[in-house]
Motif scaffolding. Structure first.
Motif, mmCIF file in Angstrom:
data_model
loop_
_atom_site.group_PDB
_atom_site.id
_atom_site.type_symbol
_atom_site.label_atom_id
_atom_site.label_comp_id
_atom_site.label_asym_id
_atom_site.label_seq_id
_atom_site.Cartn_x
_atom_site.Cartn_y
_atom_site.Cartn_z
ATOM 1 N N GLU A 21 -10.401 9.272 3.046
ATOM 2 C CA GLU A 21 -10.576 7.662 3.383
ATOM 3 C C GLU A 21 -10.033 7.606 4.709
ATOM 4 O OE1 GLU A 21 -11.677 5.070 1.863
ATOM 5 O OE2 GLU A 21 -12.574 6.356 0.318
ATOM 6 N N GLY A 22 -9.341 8.376 5.279
ATOM 7 C CA GLY A 22 -8.305 8.208 6.477
ATOM 8 C C GLY A 22 -9.040 9.031 7.749
ATOM 9 N N ASN A 45 -3.494 9.169 8.038
ATOM 10 C CA ASN A 45 -4.512 8.376 7.316
ATOM 11 C C ASN A 45 -5.157 8.939 6.186
ATOM 12 O OD1 ASN A 45 -3.672 5.975 9.073
ATOM 13 N ND2 ASN A 45 -4.674 7.323 10.664
ATOM 14 N N GLY A 46 -4.824 9.741 5.545
ATOM 15 C CA GLY A 46 -5.329 10.265 4.361
ATOM 16 C C GLY A 46 -6.473 11.215 4.580
ATOM 17 N N LEU A 209 -10.433 -6.280 6.857
ATOM 18 C CA LEU A 209 -9.398 -5.719 6.056
ATOM 19 C C LEU A 209 -8.328 -4.806 7.042
ATOM 20 C CD1 LEU A 209 -11.988 -3.740 3.996
ATOM 21 C CD2 LEU A 209 -10.690 -6.178 3.300
ATOM 22 N N PRO A 210 -7.137 -5.130 6.470
ATOM 23 C CA PRO A 210 -5.959 -4.745 7.438
ATOM 24 C C PRO A 210 -6.023 -3.093 7.505
ATOM 25 C CG PRO A 210 -5.230 -5.231 5.280
ATOM 26 C CD PRO A 210 -6.664 -6.107 5.509
ATOM 27 N N ASP A 211 -6.617 -2.269 6.353
ATOM 28 C CA ASP A 211 -6.693 -0.767 6.307
ATOM 29 C C ASP A 211 -7.742 -0.314 7.275
ATOM 30 O OD1 ASP A 211 -4.943 -1.113 4.356
ATOM 31 O OD2 ASP A 211 -6.404 -0.760 2.592
ATOM 32 N N SER A 212 -8.648 -1.209 7.740
ATOM 33 C CA SER A 212 -9.616 -0.766 8.620
ATOM 34 C C SER A 212 -9.001 -0.754 10.076
ATOM 35 C CB SER A 212 -10.834 -1.775 8.823
ATOM 36 O OG SER A 212 -11.347 -1.664 7.548
ATOM 37 N N GLN A 214 -5.814 -0.254 10.934
ATOM 38 C CA GLN A 214 -4.899 0.828 10.654
ATOM 39 C C GLN A 214 -5.620 1.975 10.784
ATOM 40 O OE1 GLN A 214 -2.638 0.647 6.908
ATOM 41 N NE2 GLN A 214 -0.939 2.257 7.626
ATOM 42 N N LYS A 215 -6.761 2.222 10.017
ATOM 43 C CA LYS A 215 -7.290 3.540 10.144
ATOM 44 C C LYS A 215 -7.766 3.751 11.581
ATOM 45 C CE LYS A 215 -11.102 6.131 8.252
ATOM 46 N NZ LYS A 215 -12.130 6.104 7.082
#
Length: 723
Positions: A21-22, A45-46, A209-212, A214-215
């Motif tokens: 995912e990362g 990041n995974g 999305l906050p994860d995007s 961050q990635k």
């Protein structure tokens, strides 16, 4: 024709980075830097774990997962414990082509595929195959072709981009990201591939999305950690700045500029101007951290106090308060940037920020000037199978020597990585890289050897021999055996590899194994000259190591039966007999001479053996009769050689006979006395009574035949006084 790609079912997984995912995280960073301490690790990041990858059967029988390097020491050369993660992720993600079940390929695919498989070193055959699968737009054929291609040419970043674009056209988002990650693990210094990957993430992720966010930020950090030191990494730094500007993170932009201003890059002056523009167009409290603001205030206050008297410093102007010191503000909670700058001139803050970094910029400018000419000499920084010009190869050598002498391990590693991309097919640069790394990281050295031998130079013997020697020096004897045997299986018939295997067994005390390897080589090459070569090696080993003269003699005699006209066999047999006690072994030595002189060797070679026989009997012989007999036989050989030379000088034998008859007729008609020694060598025709050297004119003989390399090392004239 080709099957319609967009209608294809979901893609089968192929291992590697499935479920990732990362971003690439530390794996990509480590791919650039074999030493763990070179580049700071960005937050993971995974990225896929090494144990999740599918094992790859590489060249030389290496299981790339199983051969992951062990933890390596720190730069200070202290053996500190390290986590089991690999320091250098090379091509672990380069998975073999997936297994297809009942898949129909395009009509001409088999023809292009067979051409590439029959000659894997033919780069043109591979490019034609890849071009064909792109035209046919067949995803399964493309996967099979690209996966096999990258097992041999992982540095072709352009084809990684094409592979990823093809997956994306079929809307295989996860597979597209896997391809990008595999490519970046293979060639982490590729700016184009990083930029292409980041653009893919920005267009495919949901930015709400906050994860995007961050990635993408983590991917930028991975890119900077892997390739930010590259001289031509400016575009990547600019994209990172623009990304943070879009996020409105001005302080992060300042931090990025602080890093790039210390990097000797091609556009260093452009970054400097952009940084000054960034400082002057924003308020200091928006672009600087609170810690730096406090430090700047403290510095400005101390400079102001130094210019004023103590009395003036204690009295404030009417209506104004005394400036607060940093400690006082922290105690009163005045840590807010706006409150601090309420008592300060923002223009002076900006000037101070720029002036502090001006010195850093000047130092960086000096470093750039040292490297500018070297960088200008790099005309082809990418991989290609075509040879490089000599000037570019020389430039790479000089550039590497300069960087090594400069003492920056980080920059040296990055330059070596750049070099082995452009010069991937040149053995000397891989060897230079391993020799440099041996002083810094054992695991890193092993990984470079694996990359060179398993992917780029699978048929180069020298680098494989060095790899085996490296493993043997580290105590990995079984690994050294495997490397040599696997390479010999891949490229059979190389004597240097077989002899290295023999010497390895001998050093380990396995004399039976060493002898077995030589015997096997003799049998496998029977009927060829190399078989005699191995026989000589085996005989010498038996004599010198096992001290068995009888067995060594038998080996050479058997070889002479199969190869009776090999002068080297006779010479080594003679040398072997010489090594024994001459008093007890005179008979065997004379038998060796007789065997050579009665063989079918050329006359010139027989003369050399005959000369050595005369010398041996003169120095060590026990019978004068044998000496005289050998000397007479030697003169006969010399006469034969002289007659042959005369025939060659005077033409054919018929012409020589006619000339001889004319000379005889002239002599008879003129009542001239014909010398009785006509046709006899002057050595034997000389009158003993008139000779200054007595009966055996060794000096004359040595002068006449010094061309054979036998110098008159003994002054025989001292034993035969002149009359």
């Amino acid at each position: 024709m080709a099957a319609e790609g967009p209608e294809a079912p979901a893609s089968p997984t192929r291992g590697g980075t499935e479920g990732s995912e990362g971003g690439l995280g530390t794996e990509v960073e480590a791919a650039v830097s074999p030493d763990q301490d070179v580049i700071p690790k960005p937050a993971s990041n995974g990225a896929p774990k090494p144990e999740e990858t599918t094992p790859v059967q590489g060249c030389n029988g290496v299981n790339m997962e199983a051969s992951t390097p062990a933890p390596k020491p720190e730069v200070a050369k202290e053996e500190a414990p390290q986590p089991p993660a690999p320091e250098v992720v090379m091509h672990v993600a380069l998975n073999p082509p997936m297994e297809e079940v009942s898949i129909t390929y395009p009509l001409e695919f088999e023809r292009y595929w067979r051409a590439a498989q029959e000659n894997p070193l033919d780069f043109t055959a591979w490019t034609e195959l890849l071009q064909y699968v792109e035209q046919e737009n067949h995803i399964y054929a493309a996967r099979k072709a690209f996966d096999s291609f990258f097992l041999r040419y992982p540095y072709c970043y352009g084809y990684w981009k094409k592979y990823a674009d093809m997956e994306r056209r079929f809307d295989f988002i996860k597979e597209t990201e896997e391809v990008f990650q595999r490519g970046l693990q293979s060639i982490p210094l590729s700016m184009d591939l990083w930029i292409h990957y980041i653009s893919f993430l920005q267009s495919s992720l949901d930015m709400n999305l906050p994860d995007s966010v961050q990635k993408i930020s983590g991917t930028y950090e991975s890119a900077i950690a892997a390739a930010g030191v590259d001289f031509r990494s400016d575009k990547l730094w600019e994209m990172y700045v623009e990304w943070e500007r879009e996020q409105g993170n001005l302080k992060a932009i300042t931090a990025i500029y602080d890093r790039v201003l210390t990097m000797p890059t091609q556009m260093y002056s452009h970054h400097w101007e952009k940084f000054k523009e960034h400082v002057t167009s924003h308020r200091p409290q928006d672009i600087l951290s609170t810690e730096e603001l406090l430090w700047l205030q403290s510095k400005m206050v101390s400079d102001t106090v130094a210019k004023t008297t103590e009395a003036e410093a204690e009295e404030a102007p009417p209506g104004e308060d005394m400036p607060l010191k940093a400690e006082a503000m922290q105690e009163t909670g005045a840590g807010d940037g706006s409150q601090i700058l309420g008592h300060m001139d923002q223009d002076k803050i900006r000037e101070l920020v720029i002036s502090i970094r001006q010195q850093i910029h000047s130092q960086n400018e000096a470093e750039v000037s040292k490297r500018w000419n070297f960088e200008e000499g790099i005309k082809r920084p990418y991989f290609h199978v075509k040879p490089l010009e000599r000037a570019q190869l020389r430039n790479w050598r000089d550039y590497l020597d300069f960087e090594i002498a400069s003492g920056s391990h980080e920059r040296t590693i990055v330059l070596f990585e750049r070099c082995v991309i452009a010069c991937a097919l040149y053995e000397e640069f891989w060897i230079k890289y391993t020799r440099y790394l041996e002083n810094h990281s054992i695991a890193g050295t092993r990984s470079v050897f694996q990359r060179a031998c398993c992917y780029h130079l699978p048929r180069k013997p020298n680098i494989h021999l060095l790899w085996a020697a490296f493993e043997e020096r580290q105590g990995e004897v079984e690994e050294a055996r495997r490397i040599l045997k696997s390479f010999e299986d891949c490229v059979p018939g190389l004597a240097m590899v077989r002899l290295r295997r023999v010497s390895l067994e001998r050093r380990q005390g396995n004399m039976e194994g060493a002898e077995a390897l030589l015997m096997e080589a003799i049998r496998d090459n029977e009927g060829m000259p190399v078989s005699s070569f191995y026989s000589v090696k085996l005989a010498r080993q038996v004599l010198k190591v096992q001290k068995n003269l009888i067995k060594a003699r038998k080996i050479l005699l058997e070889a002479l039966e199969k190869d009776p006209d090999n002068a080297k066999l006779y010479a080594n047999l003679l040398e072997m007999e010489f090594s024994a006690d001459v008093r007890q072994n005179e008979g065997n030595t004379m038998s060796s001479f007789d065997r050579a002189l009665t063989s079918g060797l050329p006359l010139e070679t027989k003369i050399i053996f005959s000369q050595r026989r005369v010398e041996f009997l003169e120095d060590f012989g026990s019978s004068i009769n044998s000496l005289l007999t050998s000397y007479d036989e030697h003169q006969k050989l010399l006469n034969q050689q002289m007659m042959r030379k005369r025939l060659l000088e005077n033409g054919s034998s018929d012409e020589a006979d006619e000339k001889r008859m004319r000379l005889e007729d002239t002599a008879a008609g003129g009542n001239l006395a014909v010398a009785p020694t006509t046709g006899i060598t002057p050595l034997m025709a000389a009158d003993v009574s008139n000779s200054g050297t007595g009966a055996y004119n060794y000096n004359t003989w040595y002068q006449n035949y010094s061309g054979y390399g036998y110098q008159n090392t003994w002054n025989y004239n001292q034993y035969y006084q002149q009359s």
